[in-house]
Design an enzyme around this catalytic site. Sequence first.
Site, mmCIF file in Angstrom:
data_model
loop_
_atom_site.group_PDB
_atom_site.id
_atom_site.type_symbol
_atom_site.label_atom_id
_atom_site.label_comp_id
_atom_site.label_asym_id
_atom_site.label_seq_id
_atom_site.Cartn_x
_atom_site.Cartn_y
_atom_site.Cartn_z
ATOM 1 N N CYS A 181 -0.329 4.099 2.184
ATOM 2 C CA CYS A 181 -0.181 3.881 3.636
ATOM 3 C C CYS A 181 1.274 4.077 4.061
ATOM 4 O O CYS A 181 1.553 4.663 5.102
ATOM 5 C CB CYS A 181 -0.558 2.456 4.051
ATOM 6 S SG CYS A 181 -2.025 1.803 3.301
ATOM 7 N N ASP A 182 2.212 3.556 3.290
ATOM 8 C CA ASP A 182 3.607 3.461 3.744
ATOM 9 C C ASP A 182 4.578 4.367 2.987
ATOM 10 O O ASP A 182 5.750 4.458 3.359
ATOM 11 C CB ASP A 182 4.092 2.002 3.610
ATOM 12 C CG ASP A 182 3.244 1.062 4.456
ATOM 13 O OD1 ASP A 182 2.796 1.503 5.532
ATOM 14 O OD2 ASP A 182 3.022 -0.082 4.045
ATOM 15 N N CYS A 234 0.837 -1.202 0.000
ATOM 16 C CA CYS A 234 0.000 0.000 0.000
ATOM 17 C C CYS A 234 0.873 1.254 0.000
ATOM 18 O O CYS A 234 1.390 1.663 1.050
ATOM 19 C CB CYS A 234 -0.909 -0.022 1.235
ATOM 20 S SG CYS A 234 -1.930 1.437 1.354
#
Length: 304
Positions: free
Chosen positions: A135-136, A132
């Site tokens: 997300c990261d 992701c």
Amino acid sequence: MFDVVIVGSGPAGLGAAIYAKRAMLDAVVIEKAGYSGGQIINTDDVDNYLGLSGISGYDMAMSFREHADKLDVLFKDVEVTNIAEETGGYRLSTSGGDDILTKTVILATGANHSKLNVTGEDKYTGKGVSYCATCDGAFYRGKEVAVIGGGDVALEDALYLSKIASKVYLVHRRDELRGAKSLQDKVFAADNIEFVKDTVVEAINGEIKVTDIDVLNVKSKEACKIKVDGVFIAVGMKPNTEFVNGFVDMDEKGYIKALEDGITSRAGIFVAGDARTKNLRQVITAVADGANCVASVEKYLNLL
Ligand code: NAP
């Protein structure tokens, strides 16, 4: 016995839930993750849902859930592990140990990221390997990363990461990208994205965290290492349908066979959203599936 159990609380499940409540059905939504929204919770921007341009996936998930809560939708935080026929309907076994009885089931279990299945992938997940980018990605400011895959998600991830990382290698097993032409144009125009074509990843290496990947050019048979701090894997999705394998008909990838009405090969079992065989897996089509499934449930219950 419930009229309908909705398994999954992404857009398809929540769409089904509000239609079920408005149809005065005795319904419950089974939520395995402990939060609503499914895949959109990890999506940065959802820009193609009518009337909500530029909304974040998180905000969209919260507003879907608020709508369900306003209608007093009942939620149960457990995982469904098995479905079996029962007089007058179905018995769902759950991780909590309690069985749930219902006349009908809407499977809205969605899909998850596929794995690359290479050495080092599991070992370094969370230590440089991610599924992701939104997300990261922030962990890789000024660093070098690789995105693996050639579909829409890989291209979107590469573009997103190109604004954070110093360099993005887009590693794809063929010389042609699968993703939309509009995204390809942006990828090729980005100064810091390098398209590494005809190339497969053979291993992800590291010490405490990822340090490099072993890649092989499938045409020239040349092998080399690419030094990266992060590896973002975007090689497609896998439907969450294992627990109904053999119970309803599926295609070769595990998607449950059904048309827009959600009717599966087994009477009283319906499917909505990304777990269904369909052309376009988007929030808008998932929500529509949920509504269609409830219409099918109502028809089915009237016949019982
Ligand atoms: P996808 O379109 O299935 O693409 C998966 C990519 O991963 C393909 O390029 C595939 O290569 C590659 N791949 C698969 N298995 C691999 C392996 N073992 N090793 C190396 N590469 C592998 O999946 P997606 O990008 O996750 O998208 C999923 C769906 O969501 C698609 O229908 C997509 O259109 C949709 N989507 C739409 C939007 C949008 O409309 N804005 C945004 C995101 C996603 P090959 O090309 O060689 O098969």
